[in-house]
Design an enzyme around this catalytic site. Structure first.
Site, PDB file in Angstrom:
ATOM      1  N   ILE A  15       0.862  -1.188   0.000  1.00  0.00           N
ATOM      2  CA  ILE A  15       0.000   0.000   0.000  1.00  0.00           C
ATOM      3  C   ILE A  15       0.894   1.232   0.000  1.00  0.00           C
ATOM      4  CG2 ILE A  15      -1.816   1.269   1.211  1.00  0.00           C
ATOM      5  CD1 ILE A  15      -2.439  -1.451   2.673  1.00  0.00           C
ATOM      6  N   TYR A 169      -4.073  18.879 -10.987  1.00  0.00           N
ATOM      7  CA  TYR A 169      -4.467  17.669 -10.260  1.00  0.00           C
ATOM      8  C   TYR A 169      -5.426  16.829 -11.103  1.00  0.00           C
ATOM      9  CZ  TYR A 169      -6.499  14.582  -6.767  1.00  0.00           C
ATOM     10  OH  TYR A 169      -6.937  13.467  -6.093  1.00  0.00           O
ATOM     11  N   LYS A 173      -4.913  12.893 -12.517  1.00  0.00           N
ATOM     12  CA  LYS A 173      -5.833  11.790 -12.269  1.00  0.00           C
ATOM     13  C   LYS A 173      -6.458  11.268 -13.564  1.00  0.00           C
ATOM     14  CE  LYS A 173      -5.448  11.113  -7.864  1.00  0.00           C
ATOM     15  NZ  LYS A 173      -4.911   9.823  -7.345  1.00  0.00           N
ATOM     16  N   VAL A 202     -13.658  13.183   0.049  1.00  0.00           N
ATOM     17  CA  VAL A 202     -13.256  12.426   1.235  1.00  0.00           C
ATOM     18  C   VAL A 202     -12.494  13.372   2.162  1.00  0.00           C
ATOM     19  CG1 VAL A 202     -12.054  10.389   2.102  1.00  0.00           C
ATOM     20  CG2 VAL A 202     -12.915  10.402  -0.242  1.00  0.00           C
TER      21      VAL A 202
END
Length: 269
Positions: A15, A169, A173, A202
């Site tokens: 991870i 950004y 992505k 989030v």
């Protein structure tokens, strides 16, 4: 033992961005889901935070989950290559890669975007992710008859639609999303599953980093709404990795209830 626990049992899981937010929650969720036999490689820049996470996992689930804290800056190509190539022998056979590390810097619009911010976002979110994927793929492609393993990309709603003040950004992505789609096609003859999970809003350190540590500005992002939590996304990541091998949860978009698009949100007054 649940079917999920059986499928994850004995696996080695890497991870990235594991020191906080979604990465940290994902490590904990994997540990809770398969507490009897699991190896977690926890990669991030903050080694102290990784050691704390490893200790927390041991306290909660016991010795069945082994943790390897790995200090790593995902913006540095050579460091990624070296880290994977020099893993201890018992940790080398990675079954699941969760490409979670990523960041955003600032809210500037062209032509006022800082060059250093552009560089670090692309180096971390795109180039670093691709480098890590390629290094782990070298391990996965040697497994079984045709290759086997899971590559899970943590994308964003920002990769599906651009918004003002987030152009760089969003571009990073979008690059992750296209790379993921192409990779899935390239690996179609293997048993390597390529999957992407795109969260909406989030609440993590994401906004705090974006605003250079200004907590008031970061808190304002979540005013009047109930954002997703890192645990919400972690549950989906672990669910995705824990499906029967022939099941590929290829593409997942997750919103909190008040959100319908990158910039479409209902805020309570």
């Amino acid at each position: 033992m649940s079917s999920l626990s059986k499928r994850l049992s004995g696996k080695t899981i890497l991870i990235t961005g594991a020191s906080s937010g979604i990465g940290r929650s994902t490590a904990l969720e994997f540990a809770r889901s398969s507490p009897d036999s699991l190896r977690l490689i926890l990669a991030a820049r903050r080694l102290d935070s990784l050691k704390t996470l490893a200790s927390d996992i041991g306290t909660e689930v016991g010795n069945g989950v082994q943790c390897l804290p790995l200090q790593l800056d995902m913006s540095k190509h050579d460091d990624i290559v070296s880290a994977i190539q020099n893993l201890p022998a018992e940790w080398k056979n990675i079954d699941v890669l969760v490409n979670n590390a990523g960041l955003v810097k600032g809210v500037a619009k062209a032509p006022e975007i800082n060059a250093a911010d552009i560089d670090v976002m692309f180096a971390t979110n795109v180039t670093g992710l691709i480098t890590m994927t390629q290094e782990v793929m070298k391990i996965m492609t040697k497994r079984g008859e045709s290759g086997q393993g899971d590559i899970i990309m943590i994308g964003s709603i920002a990769g599906r639609e651009g918004y003002p003040g987030g152009s760089i950004y969003c571009a990073t992505k979008a690059a992750v999303r296209t790379f993921t789609d192409a990779l899935r096609r390239e690996l179609i003859a293997t048993r390597i599953r390529v999957m992407e999970i795109d969260p909406g809003q989030v609440e993590t350190e994401f906004s705090l980093v974006r605003f250079g540590g200004d907590k008031d500005k970061a808190d304002a992002v979540y005013k009047g709404v109930e954002p997703l939590t890192p645990d919400d996304i972690a549950e989906v990541i672990v669910f995705t990795a824990g499906r029967r091998e022939n099941v590929v949860i290829a593409d997942t978009l997750i919103f909190p209830n008040h959100q319908a698009a990158a910039t479409v949100m209902h805020r309570k007054s």
